[in-house]
Write a protein that holds these residues in place. Structure first.
Motif, PDB file in Angstrom:
ATOM      1  N   LEU A 188       0.840  -1.203   0.000  1.00  0.00           N
ATOM      2  CA  LEU A 188       0.000   0.000   0.000  1.00  0.00           C
ATOM      3  C   LEU A 188       0.874   1.252   0.000  1.00  0.00           C
ATOM      4  O   LEU A 188       0.557   2.244  -0.635  1.00  0.00           O
ATOM      5  N   ARG A 189       1.996   1.175   0.729  1.00  0.00           N
ATOM      6  CA  ARG A 189       2.909   2.312   0.823  1.00  0.00           C
ATOM      7  C   ARG A 189       3.405   2.754  -0.556  1.00  0.00           C
ATOM      8  O   ARG A 189       3.726   3.920  -0.762  1.00  0.00           O
ATOM      9  N   GLU A 221      -3.116   6.783  -2.512  1.00  0.00           N
ATOM     10  CA  GLU A 221      -4.498   6.642  -2.074  1.00  0.00           C
ATOM     11  C   GLU A 221      -5.447   6.845  -3.255  1.00  0.00           C
ATOM     12  O   GLU A 221      -6.436   6.136  -3.404  1.00  0.00           O
ATOM     13  N   THR A 264     -14.498   0.675   6.741  1.00  0.00           N
ATOM     14  CA  THR A 264     -13.217   1.356   6.943  1.00  0.00           C
ATOM     15  C   THR A 264     -12.149   0.319   7.263  1.00  0.00           C
ATOM     16  O   THR A 264     -12.363  -0.549   8.102  1.00  0.00           O
ATOM     17  N   ILE A 319      -8.373  -0.201   8.713  1.00  0.00           N
ATOM     18  CA  ILE A 319      -7.237   0.380   9.410  1.00  0.00           C
ATOM     19  C   ILE A 319      -6.123  -0.635   9.216  1.00  0.00           C
ATOM     20  O   ILE A 319      -6.203  -1.753   9.731  1.00  0.00           O
ATOM     21  N   PRO A 331       0.610   0.410   6.191  1.00  0.00           N
ATOM     22  CA  PRO A 331       1.022   0.732   4.819  1.00  0.00           C
ATOM     23  C   PRO A 331       1.965  -0.320   4.236  1.00  0.00           C
ATOM     24  O   PRO A 331       2.185  -0.347   3.032  1.00  0.00           O
ATOM     25  N   GLU A 363     -13.364   4.316   4.480  1.00  0.00           N
ATOM     26  CA  GLU A 363     -12.084   5.008   4.572  1.00  0.00           C
ATOM     27  C   GLU A 363     -10.992   3.965   4.599  1.00  0.00           C
ATOM     28  O   GLU A 363     -11.237   2.821   4.972  1.00  0.00           O
ATOM     29  N   THR A 364      -9.795   4.343   4.236  1.00  0.00           N
ATOM     30  CA  THR A 364      -8.640   3.489   4.475  1.00  0.00           C
ATOM     31  C   THR A 364      -7.627   4.318   5.248  1.00  0.00           C
ATOM     32  O   THR A 364      -7.195   5.366   4.781  1.00  0.00           O
ATOM     33  N   VAL A 365      -7.305   3.868   6.443  1.00  0.00           N
ATOM     34  CA  VAL A 365      -6.386   4.612   7.304  1.00  0.00           C
ATOM     35  C   VAL A 365      -5.124   3.787   7.476  1.00  0.00           C
ATOM     36  O   VAL A 365      -5.192   2.621   7.878  1.00  0.00           O
ATOM     37  N   GLY A 366      -3.986   4.374   7.145  1.00  0.00           N
ATOM     38  CA  GLY A 366      -2.718   3.673   7.309  1.00  0.00           C
ATOM     39  C   GLY A 366      -2.202   3.838   8.720  1.00  0.00           C
ATOM     40  O   GLY A 366      -2.041   4.957   9.196  1.00  0.00           O
ATOM     41  N   ARG A 367      -1.979   2.752   9.416  1.00  0.00           N
ATOM     42  CA  ARG A 367      -1.289   2.794  10.709  1.00  0.00           C
ATOM     43  C   ARG A 367      -0.724   1.399  10.981  1.00  0.00           C
ATOM     44  O   ARG A 367      -1.251   0.399  10.526  1.00  0.00           O
ATOM     45  N   GLU A 410      -7.723  -3.916  11.154  1.00  0.00           N
ATOM     46  CA  GLU A 410      -9.024  -3.625  11.760  1.00  0.00           C
ATOM     47  C   GLU A 410     -10.014  -3.243  10.684  1.00  0.00           C
ATOM     48  O   GLU A 410      -9.675  -2.513   9.751  1.00  0.00           O
TER      49      GLU A 410
END
Lengths: 360, 360
Positions: free
Chosen positions: A3-4, A8, A93, A95, A98, A127-131, A136
């Protein structure tokens, strides 16, 4: 590709291609600041959210990315079933680190979209949240219900009988099969994080229990939100309260009792267990009852109904949905849940079932 | 008391007490399988979700629990503003370690509930999920809009002018003040995780910039979702597309351009900067422009409007909302975003602003 190493914008373009145009009640889907959903006239919105956390609700070695996405959405839809609502739109969403592969994210989204479609809803955004950290999935489920026809937890009356759909304990048995912790059945949530599947037994296909193991694992993997049943129950004035069994029968009966200001008595000998669940328990020399009472994630509906109306409702569910309903107890004055053995003794309830904060 | 030492049932009882009975459009709030919301007749549902992750979107040393909750809900409401929707109900899910104090969870919920009330919505439910790791708040925001009156990203036409509300860059400047990384202004998201605030400068109250620092930090802490403006813009046929600035002006203009299939030209000398932002940048010997272009989280509205209608809309926003609107560019044929200096050179856009997967 990680993903990194994608952007996006490119990722979202792929998701939009995957999901296609808006449709059904979804007038505006993925790609804007929010989704826009057409409300059917004279209906109320039913709104719920449900988080699936890796290590807590699932492990990647048990489920493919597609199955993880599918399961997360099915679990969220079960809350709509418990309200008697008709599903409309889903937001999903992710989580996600990346460093994960973009194919993982795509699999999760595909699985979520498919579960939505299966039950007449549509994946409309998220949403897609990178952490860093555990994967999740946060699912928002929306549906509609005729005002006043929603099933709540709070209407149970003394004299009602307590009914449940399908069979209980299969999901916990499946989870125990996956973790290999057959005896750690109380509080399946708690055992998930702690046990590393170190004692997993291998089940040869020729083993007499192989079919049973497959069946209970399938119940864990692909829970069935009882949406059609929920809508059927919502149409009856005799159904006073309902909940879906996500925390375990004992705990969810407790939620019903608390919200309705009544007591609930359950009879162990009436609790419906599948043949597979019984077979497995017998083979292992275990009592299957704790799977049903405290295992959780069966996603069957537990509801309280006027006693004279119970037989007709059971017949209707059987005839129109092919779904067995079983009377497993009654509502009385008082508070709390009492689980009675046939000999008249009551079962001291272990502090089991899902609790978000406790692990025992 | 740690969450681990309380029970979910007791915790939920506390939350219900805190939030009181259902009200407004929320017919059934916290404590059931889902919330039930009355839909106003002839309106469409607008639905969005927004995750706030510790270390990525906030740090606890910067914000009190109440402020973290408030900020998470305000950010989610900004998506409704960008659609021209009127807020109705909020769901707030906490993903929180069981070792955290119950007072932290309560503070988060109180803050979320207050932000909802401030903007005419109501906290109607959510979940609390116990897991180790960074604190996380998942907000679902719902609102309603007249069908066809929703603002989307996709209607911009060549010939439109591009307008923005308020001032840009303050939030990024505030974030830079909090982290002490004044020069790492491109991609505020990226800097959050990496910089430990090690170079934080202390701002004496007597310092000539003390007021400016306080002001920009406040913009980061308490973003203002432009809900009234969004609704005003939605009523005008001349407004063709809109977005809220969460990823930074350049990137969000890019979203508008992509979704509308047009190009957007922005003029740097017209980008509205607050006095505080300018004062600070001057004092630090920095160019404030990157804060505005790539900083993100300003939550102002960026929109495309028929050029002949722009002055009237600016007057209306000024007179009825006291909110300045500024024309900062125009829509042309083509694709992408071009940022022009007054001397006619175009700014090579750094790969900045929020990207969920990339940190540079």
């Amino acid at each position: 590709m990680r993903l990194r190493d994608t952007s996006e914008v490119e990722f979202l373009r792929g998701v939009r291609q995957l999901l296609g145009e808006a449709g059904g009640r979804v007038r505006l889907g993925i790609g804007d600041d929010a989704a826009v959903i057409d409300c059917p006239p004279g209906r109320s919105l039913v709104l719920t959210c449900d988080a699936s956390v890796e290590g807590r609700h699932f492990r990647r070695e048990w489920l493919s990315p597609h199955e993880i996405g599918e399961r997360a959405v099915r679990c969220a839809l079960s809350d709509l079933a418990a309200m008697g609502a008709e599903p409309a739109a889903i937001l999903l969403t992710l989580i996600i680190s990346p460093d994960e592969d973009a194919a993982l994210a795509q699999g999760l989204i595909e699985g979520g979209a498919q579960a939505a479609e299966t039950f007449g809803a549509r994946l409309a955004g998220g949403e897609t949240v990178g952490r860093e950290g555990p994967l999740e999935l946060d699912v928002v489920a929306t549906g509609f219900v005729e005002p006043g026809r929603e099933l709540t937890r709070s209407g149970a009356c003394p004299g009602d009988v307590v009914m449940v759909s399908g069979t209980l304990g299969d999901s916990a048995a499946g989870l125990a099969a996956l973790t290999g912790t057959w005896d750690a059945v109380a509080g399946s949530a708690g055992t998930l994080a702690g046990s590393g599947g170190s004692r997993r037994r291998s089940w040869d296909r020729a083993h007499p229990c192989a079919h049973a193991v497959e069946a209970v694992i399938a119940r864990y993997k692909r829970p069935e939100p009882r949406l059609a049943l929920g809508q059927l129950l919502g149409r009856s004035d005799a159904v006073h309260a309902a909940i879906d069994i996500s925390d375990g029968l004992a705990r969810d009966a407790g939620h019903l009792a608390e919200q309705s200001g009544v007591a609930i008595v359950l009879h162990t000998e009436t609790i419906p267990l599948s043949t597979e669940c019984r077979t497995l328990a017998e083979h292992l020399g275990l009592d299957p009852l704790p799977w049903a009472l405290t295992g959780g994630e069966d996603f069957e509906l537990l509801f309280c109904v006027r006693s004279d109306a119970a037989p007709a409702i059971a017949r209707l569910a059987h005839d129109s949905l092919g779904l067995p309903l079983t009377t497993i107890g009654e509502v009385t004055e008082g508070h709390g849940v009492c689980v009675m053995h046939p000999d008249g003794t009551d079962l001291p309830l272990r502090q089991g079932g899902w609790d978000q904060f406790r692990s025992t």
